[in-house]
Motif scaffolding. Structure first.
Motif, PDB file in Angstrom:
ATOM      1  N   ARG A 225     112.980  86.933 -61.438  1.00  0.00           N
ATOM      2  CA  ARG A 225     113.419  86.670 -60.167  1.00  0.00           C
ATOM      3  C   ARG A 225     114.561  87.167 -59.980  1.00  0.00           C
ATOM      4  NH1 ARG A 225     111.704  81.184 -61.230  1.00  0.00           N
ATOM      5  NH2 ARG A 225     113.497  80.362 -61.948  1.00  0.00           N
ATOM      6  N   THR A 226     115.299  87.194 -60.877  1.00  0.00           N
ATOM      7  CA  THR A 226     116.710  87.967 -61.081  1.00  0.00           C
ATOM      8  C   THR A 226     116.514  89.353 -60.727  1.00  0.00           C
ATOM      9  OG1 THR A 226     117.637  86.409 -62.439  1.00  0.00           O
ATOM     10  CG2 THR A 226     118.979  88.390 -62.139  1.00  0.00           C
ATOM     11  N   MET A 227     115.771  89.926 -61.457  1.00  0.00           N
ATOM     12  CA  MET A 227     115.303  91.368 -61.312  1.00  0.00           C
ATOM     13  C   MET A 227     114.791  91.632 -60.178  1.00  0.00           C
ATOM     14  SD  MET A 227     113.616  92.166 -65.114  1.00  0.00           S
ATOM     15  CE  MET A 227     113.309  93.865 -64.549  1.00  0.00           C
ATOM     16  N   LEU A 228     113.946  90.825 -59.407  1.00  0.00           N
ATOM     17  CA  LEU A 228     113.314  90.941 -58.105  1.00  0.00           C
ATOM     18  C   LEU A 228     114.529  90.980 -57.134  1.00  0.00           C
ATOM     19  CD1 LEU A 228     110.789  91.116 -56.351  1.00  0.00           C
ATOM     20  CD2 LEU A 228     110.966  88.829 -56.125  1.00  0.00           C
ATOM     21  N   ASP A 230     117.804  91.602 -57.774  1.00  0.00           N
ATOM     22  CA  ASP A 230     118.896  92.774 -57.737  1.00  0.00           C
ATOM     23  C   ASP A 230     118.174  94.088 -57.360  1.00  0.00           C
ATOM     24  OD1 ASP A 230     120.532  91.069 -58.968  1.00  0.00           O
ATOM     25  OD2 ASP A 230     119.704  91.531 -61.235  1.00  0.00           O
ATOM     26  N   HIS A 231     116.953  94.200 -57.162  1.00  0.00           N
ATOM     27  CA  HIS A 231     116.151  95.331 -56.730  1.00  0.00           C
ATOM     28  C   HIS A 231     115.673  95.218 -55.297  1.00  0.00           C
ATOM     29  CE1 HIS A 231     115.725  96.177 -61.073  1.00  0.00           C
ATOM     30  NE2 HIS A 231     115.797  97.492 -60.737  1.00  0.00           N
ATOM     31  N   GLN A 232     116.410  94.312 -54.611  1.00  0.00           N
ATOM     32  CA  GLN A 232     116.196  94.052 -53.213  1.00  0.00           C
ATOM     33  C   GLN A 232     114.697  93.714 -52.733  1.00  0.00           C
ATOM     34  OE1 GLN A 232     118.136  96.845 -53.810  1.00  0.00           O
ATOM     35  NE2 GLN A 232     119.825  95.490 -53.787  1.00  0.00           N
ATOM     36  N   GLY A 233     113.997  93.116 -53.633  1.00  0.00           N
ATOM     37  CA  GLY A 233     112.590  92.555 -53.413  1.00  0.00           C
ATOM     38  C   GLY A 233     112.439  91.517 -52.258  1.00  0.00           C
ATOM     39  N   LEU A 234     113.481  90.895 -52.013  1.00  0.00           N
ATOM     40  CA  LEU A 234     113.331  89.775 -51.047  1.00  0.00           C
ATOM     41  C   LEU A 234     113.162  90.545 -49.569  1.00  0.00           C
ATOM     42  CD1 LEU A 234     115.604  87.130 -52.100  1.00  0.00           C
ATOM     43  CD2 LEU A 234     113.305  86.956 -52.038  1.00  0.00           C
ATOM     44  N   ASP A 235     114.101  91.684 -49.409  1.00  0.00           N
ATOM     45  CA  ASP A 235     113.989  92.437 -48.191  1.00  0.00           C
ATOM     46  C   ASP A 235     112.554  92.783 -47.873  1.00  0.00           C
ATOM     47  OD1 ASP A 235     116.483  91.809 -47.938  1.00  0.00           O
ATOM     48  OD2 ASP A 235     117.182  93.847 -48.645  1.00  0.00           O
TER      49      ASP A 235
END
Length: 865
Positions: A225-228, A230-235
Motif C-alpha cells: 500500500r505504501t509503494m502504491l 508513493d507511485h501515485q497509484g491512488l490518482d
C-alpha cells in the motif's frame, strides 16, 4: 561448331536415403515423428500437433494418451529455434488440460518453460511460454514450482513487453502467484508495482482488469500500500472511477481503494486531493449495486482506524451510509450496515445515527434475508452499546418486537447481536419493563440452549439484565429457563461461565427462584467452579454467595459466618462445619435419622402448634407448655437501667395480669399461700403438658397424606414473644444488646466462670435431649445447658427477630461468638460526618452482657474466649 556432348548425371551415393514426402492423416504417426533427429520433420510435426491441439479438449487428451507430452518436453531445449518455438506453442495450449498439467509437474519441466522467457527469445515464444505458466499457476503445486524456479522475476519483466498477449499472460500468472503470501513479499522486493500501475493505462480491458485484481490482492500488505501511494497509484484509481466508460473496472478499483484506506496516510492524502469526497459521492449516486457495495466495504475497512473514522466523520460519511441503507440490493444494505457498525466507534457518528439510521436498521430486521438481519442487528448492537439515547431511539422505532423475533433466527451471529441490543435497552428500567411485556423471558430460552458460545454468553447476559424483578424471574422459572442457565455454569468458555454466573446471581434475588436453582444443582456447580483456580471468577463467587444467602444453613456450615444482613428464619439449622464439596442433607432427612454420637443439630423454629396468645390477660403459662422465668430476668436487668422501657406501667400491668413471672416476690408468694393445693394441681398439669410437648410431633405422623413439618419449638416461640415485648421497645441499641445477652445466658445455664467451664456438663445434657427426642435434631428452645455455639446461635436468632444487627461467627473447638457494631459514646449527637462504628464481641458466657472492643482480632478473641 562441334557436336555437343551430353553430360552424364552422377548417381547418388549408395549410403544416402532418397527424400520421401509423406502425407499423414493420423495423430499417432505424427507423434512418432517427434522422435526424428531431423529438425525439419520435428518442426513440421510440432506445427501439425499444435493445430490439432487447438481444435479442442478431446484432442489434447488424445495427444496425452499417445505419449506426445514427454518427447515434446525434450524439444523445449532443442537447438533449433523453430523447433523450440513450435514445442513451446504446443505446451501453451496443452497446459490448460488438467491431466497434462499433472504430467508436466511430474516431469519437472518448469525450468525449461521459464527459460523461454529470456529477453533474447522471440515474442511468440514469450507469448506461449507465459501462457503455459499462466495455466500451470492455476493450481497450488504449479505456483510453488514456478516460484521455486525463479519464474516471478522474468514475468515481471515481461509486463513491459510490447505484445499485449505477453502482458496479459504474464499478468494473469502473477495474479495467481500473489495469492501466496511469500510471493507477495518477493513481488515487493522486485518493485513490481510501477509496471502493474502502467498496465492500468492499457487499451485492453482484460489487462486493466487483471492489473486491478492483482493490486487488490497485494494491497492487503501494508508495504505494498505504501509503494502504491508513493507511485501515485491512488490518482490512477480515482481517474478510473471518474471515467464512465470504464465502469466495468469500477468494482475492482474500489476494492483496491478499500485496502488503501486502511492506512491513515493514504486517507489523508486522498482527502487532501478531494478524492474522498469524490469517492463518497460516487458511492451514493451510483446505480450499480456491486459498486455501492464495494464503496461501503471501502468505508468499513477505513473505519477500523480511529483517525480514519474522524476524517470520515468530518466528510459526513454517515449521510452516504444512510442513503445506501435504502438500496434495493441486499448486498449493498449488508455492506452499509457493516460500515455503520465500524463507524459506531466514533461518538459523533453514533449521535448522527440516532435520528437517521436506527429506524432504517430496525426495518431491515424484518427482512427475510438472514445475513441482512444479522448485519443490521450488529449495527444496532454497536449503536446502543454505552449509549442510552440510541437504545431509547431503537425502542421508539418499535424495535423490541423485531429484535425478539431475531432471537429465533437461524444465524448465530444475528441471535447474539439481537440479544446484545436487548441487553443494552434493558439498562433503562422503562425499556426493561417494555421488553418484559413483549415476552423476552420465553424468547430467550432457545438461545440459552444454543451450542454456540457467543450466543450462550449474550443470552445469559440478557437474562442478567432483564430478570431484575420477581415477575420476570417467575416467568423465566415457569418457562424452564433456569435449567439451561445452570448448564451454562459448567461451560468451558470463560465468558459464558461468567455471564451465566451473573444471571444466576440476579435470579437468586427471590427465594423461590433461588430454591429452584439450588434444586437444579446450581450451588454444587458453582462450588466446584469456585474450587478451581482457573475457572472461578468474581461473578461465580458472588452468585454462590447469593444462593447461600437463601440457604443460610449451608452458608453457616460451609463458611462459618453469617453477617448482620443474613437474617435467620424458621427452618434454619446448624449442622456444624462441613468441608467444601460435602453435601449438606436436608432437614427432613436429618430429622428422620436415628440418634447417633455425632454432634447435635440445632434447629430454629418459632412456628409452634400452640402459638403465643394475642392478649396476655387471657392465657396462662400452661399454654406454652411450661413456665418461663424470662420475665424475671428481664425485669432484673431493667432495674439496673434508668428509663430502660421495661418498667413502663403498661408492661407491668400486662405482666402481672399474665401471671408469667415464675420468680415471684415475697408478697405475691404469701398472697398465693391460701391457694397452695390448687397451685400444686396446676403445676402437675403443667408438668404433664411439659412432658407431652418435650417430644416434637411430626405433622401427619402415621399418615402419609399430610405434609411433613419440622419439630415445633414452643420454648423458642416464647423467647421470641418475650424479647419482642420487653427488649424491642428499648431506645438504646447497646442496652438492647446487653439485656438480650443476659437473657440468652440465663436460658442456656447462666453465667459460667472460666475456671468452672470444664465442669459444665453440657455434653451430657445434649445426649439426654437426643435420647429424649429420639433424633439428632434438637430445637434450640430445648437446650438448658449451652456453651459458646449454642448461646451465639440463640442470640443471633433472637436479635434478628427484633432488628438488632449482629453477625454470627464460628470458631474452633466449639467456640462461636456474635459481633456487633456500635458508635462510641463520644460520637453520639455529633453533627456531620461520623467515623465508622466500632466492632464489639458480645460476652454470653463469662460476663453475660459484656462487650469487648475488637482491636487486634486474633489477640482479642484469644483473650476473650
Amino acid at each position: 561448331m562441334g557436336k555437343k556432348i551430353k553430360k552424364e548425371v552422377e548417381p547418388p551415393p549408395k549410403d544416402v536415403f532418397d527424400p520421401l514426402i509423406i502425407e499423414s492423416k493420423k495423430a499417432a504417426t505424427v507423434v512418432l515423428m517427434l522422435h526424428s533427429p531431423e529438425e525439419e520433420i520435428l518442426a513440421k510435426a510440432c506445427e501439425a500437433i499444435y493445430k490439432f491441439a487447438l481444435k479442442g479438449e478431446e484432442n489434447k487428451t488424445t495427444l496425452l494418451e499417445l505419449g506426445a507430452v514427454e518427447p515434446l518436453t525434450k524439444l523445449l531445449t532443442h537447438e533449433d529455434k523453430i523447433v523450440r518455438r513450435n514445442a513451446t506453442m504446443i505446451f501453451g495450449i496443452l497446459a490448460s488440460n488438467n491431466d497434462v498439467k499433472k504430467l508436466l509437474r511430474e516431469l519437472d519441466v518448469m525450468n525449461s518453460v521459464i527459460a523461454q522467457l529470456a529477453p533474447e527469445e522471440e515474442v511468440v515464444i514469450h507469448e506461449f511460454a507465459s501462457l503455459c505458466l499462466a495455466n500451470m499457476s492455476a493450481e497450488y503445486t504449479g505456483k510453488v514450482q514456478i516460484f521455486e524456479h525463479g519464474g516471478l522475476e522474468p514475468l515481471i519483466r515481461l509486463l513491459s513487453s510490447p505484445d499485449p498477449d505477453v502482458k496479459k499472460n504474464s499478468m494473469e500468472c502473477i495474479y495467481n502467484l500473489v495469492q501466496d503470501f511469500q510471493c507477495r513479499t518477493t513481488l515487493q522486493e522486485l518493485n513490481a508495482i510501477p509496471p502493474i500501475l502502467d498496465l492500468l493505462k492499457s487499451e485492453y480491458p482484460i489487462i486493466q482488469l487483471l492489473a486491478l485484481k492483482t493490486l487488490g490482492v497485494i494491497t492487503n500488505d501494508k508495504e505494498s500500500r505504501t509503494m502504491l501511494r508513493d507511485h501515485q497509484g491512488l490518482d490512477h484509481l480515482i481517474k478510473i472511477l471518474e471515467t464512465k466508460e470504464l465502469n466495468d473496472l469500477h468494482i475492482e478499483a474500489l476494492a483496491v481503494i478499500a485496502n488503501c484506506l486502511e492506512d491513515m496516510d493514504t486517507i489523508v492524502q486522498i482527502q487532501q486531493t478531494g478524492g474522498l469526497k469524490k469517492l463518497l459521492s460516487f458511492a451514493e449516486n451510483s446505480t450499480i449495486p456491486d459498486i455501492q457495495k464495494n464503496a461501503a466495504k471501502a468505508i468499513t475497512k477505513a473505519a477500523y482506524d480511529p483517525e480514519n473514522r474522524k476524517l470520515l466523520h468530518e466528510q459526513e460519511v454517515e449521510k452516504c451510509l444512510v442513503a445506501l441503507l435504502g438500496s434495493e440490493n441486499d448486498g449493498t444494505k449488508i455492506a452499509a450496515s457493516q460500515a455503520i457498525s465500524a463507524m459506531c466507534e466514533n461518538s459523533g457518528s453514533k449521535d448522527f445515527f440516532n435520528n437517521q439510521g436506527i429506524p432504517q436498521l430496525i426495518q431491515l430486521l424484518k427482512s427475510d434475508n438472514e445475513e441482512l438481519r444479522e448485519a443490521a442487528a450488529l449495527a444496532l448492537a454497536n449503536l446502543t452499546t454505552c449509549n442510552p439515547a440510541n437504545a431509547s431511539a431503537a425502542a421508539e422505532a418499535d424495535g423490541i418486537d423485531p429484535l425478539i423475533n431475531v432471537l429465533s433466527s437461524k444465524r448465530d451471529g444475528a441471535i447474539a447481536n439481537a440479544a446484545t441490543v436487548l441487553t443494552n435497552m434493558a439498562m433503562q428500567e422503562p425499556l426493561r419493563q417494555n421488553i418484559q411485556n413483549h415476552g423476552i423471558m420465553h424468547a430467550i430460552i432457545s438461545p440459552l440452549h444454543s451450542a454456540n458460545t457467543a450466543v450462550q454468553s449474550k443470552a445469559a447476559l440478557t437474562v442478567a439484565s432483564t430478570a431484575c424483578d420477581v415477575e420476570a424471574r417467575t416467568e423465566l422459572r415457569n418457562s424452564g429457563g433456569l435449567e439451561p442457565l445452570v448448564e451454562l455454569l459448567r461451560s468451558k468458555n470463560d465468558e459464558v461461565r461468567k455471564h451465566a454466573s451473573w444471571a444466576v446471581m440476579v435470579c437468586a434475588g427471590d427465594e423461590l427462584t433461588a430454591n429452584e436453582l439450588c434444586r437444579l444443582g446450581a450451588l454444587d456447580v458453582l462450588e466446584a467452579v469456585n474450587l478451581s483456580g482457573s475457572r472461578k471468577n468474581k461473578f461465580s463467587e458472588a452468585a454462590y454467595n447469593k444462593l447461600l444467602n437463601n440457604n443460610l444453613s449451608l452458608k453457616y456450615s460451609q463458611t462459618g459466618y453469617l453477617s448482620s444482613s443474613n437474617i435467620i428464619n424458621d427452618g434454619f439449622y446448624d449442622y456444624g462445619r462441613i468441608n467444601p464439596g460435602t453435601k449438606l442433607l436436608p432437614l427432613k432427612e436429618l430429622c428422620l435419622q436415628e440418634p447417633s454420637d455425632l454432634r447435635a443439630i440445632l434447629l430454629i423454629n418459632s412456628k409452634s402448634d400452640v402459638s403465643p396468645p394475642s392478649s396476655m390477660e387471657d392465657k396462662s403459662d400452661a399454654g406454652y407448655g411450661r413456665s418461663i422465668s424470662s420475665s424475671s430476668s428481664l425485669r432484673r436487668s431493667s432495674k439496673d437501667k434508668t428509663n430502660a422501657g421495661f418498667g413502663s406501667p403498661t408492661e407491668d400491668k400486662s405482666e402481672a395480669a399474665s401471671g408469667r413471672n415464675t420468680v415471684l416476690s415475697k408478697s405475691a408468694t404469701k398472697e398465693k399461700g391460701g391457694r397452695k393445693g390448687r397451685g400444686k394441681k396446676e403445676e402437675e398439669k403443667v408438668k404433664e403438658e411439659d412432658e407431652v410437648m418435650a417430644v416434637p410431633k411430626f405433622v401427619g405422623e402415621g399418615s402419609s397424606d399430610k405434609e411433613w413439618r419440622p419439630p415445633s419449638d414452643p420454648d423458642f416461640s416464647m423467647y421470641v414473644y418475650e424479647v419482642t415485648k420487653s427488649i424491642l421497645p428499648m431506645t438504646s441499641i447497646k442496652e438492647q444488646i446487653e439485656v438480650l445477652a443476659k437473657y440468652v445466658a440465663e436460658k442456656m445455664g447462666g453465667k459460667i466462670p472460666k475456671e468452672k467451664l470444664p465442669d459444665f456438663s453440657w455434653e451430657l445434657h445434649m445426649s439426654e435431649l437426643k435420647f429424649q427426642l429420639k433424633s439428632n435434631v434438637i430445637p434450640i428452645g430445648h437446650v438448658r445447658k449451652g456453651i459458646f455455639y449454642h448461646r451465639a446461635l440463640l442470640f443471633k436468632a433472637l436479635a434478628d427477630r427484633i432488628g438488632i444487627g449482629c453477625s454470627l461467627v464460628r470458631g474452633e473447638y466449639g467456640r462461636a461468638w456474635n459481633e456487633v457494631k456500635l458508635l462510641n459514646e463520644s460520637q453520639k449527637g455529633v453533627i456531620g460526618s461520623l467515623p465508622p462504628p466500632e466492632l464489639y464481641v458480645v460476652d454470653l458466657m463469662f460476663h453475660p452482657g459484656g462487650l469487648m472492643k475488637l482491636r487486634s482480632r486474633e489477640a482479642d478473641l484469644y483473650r476473650f474466649l
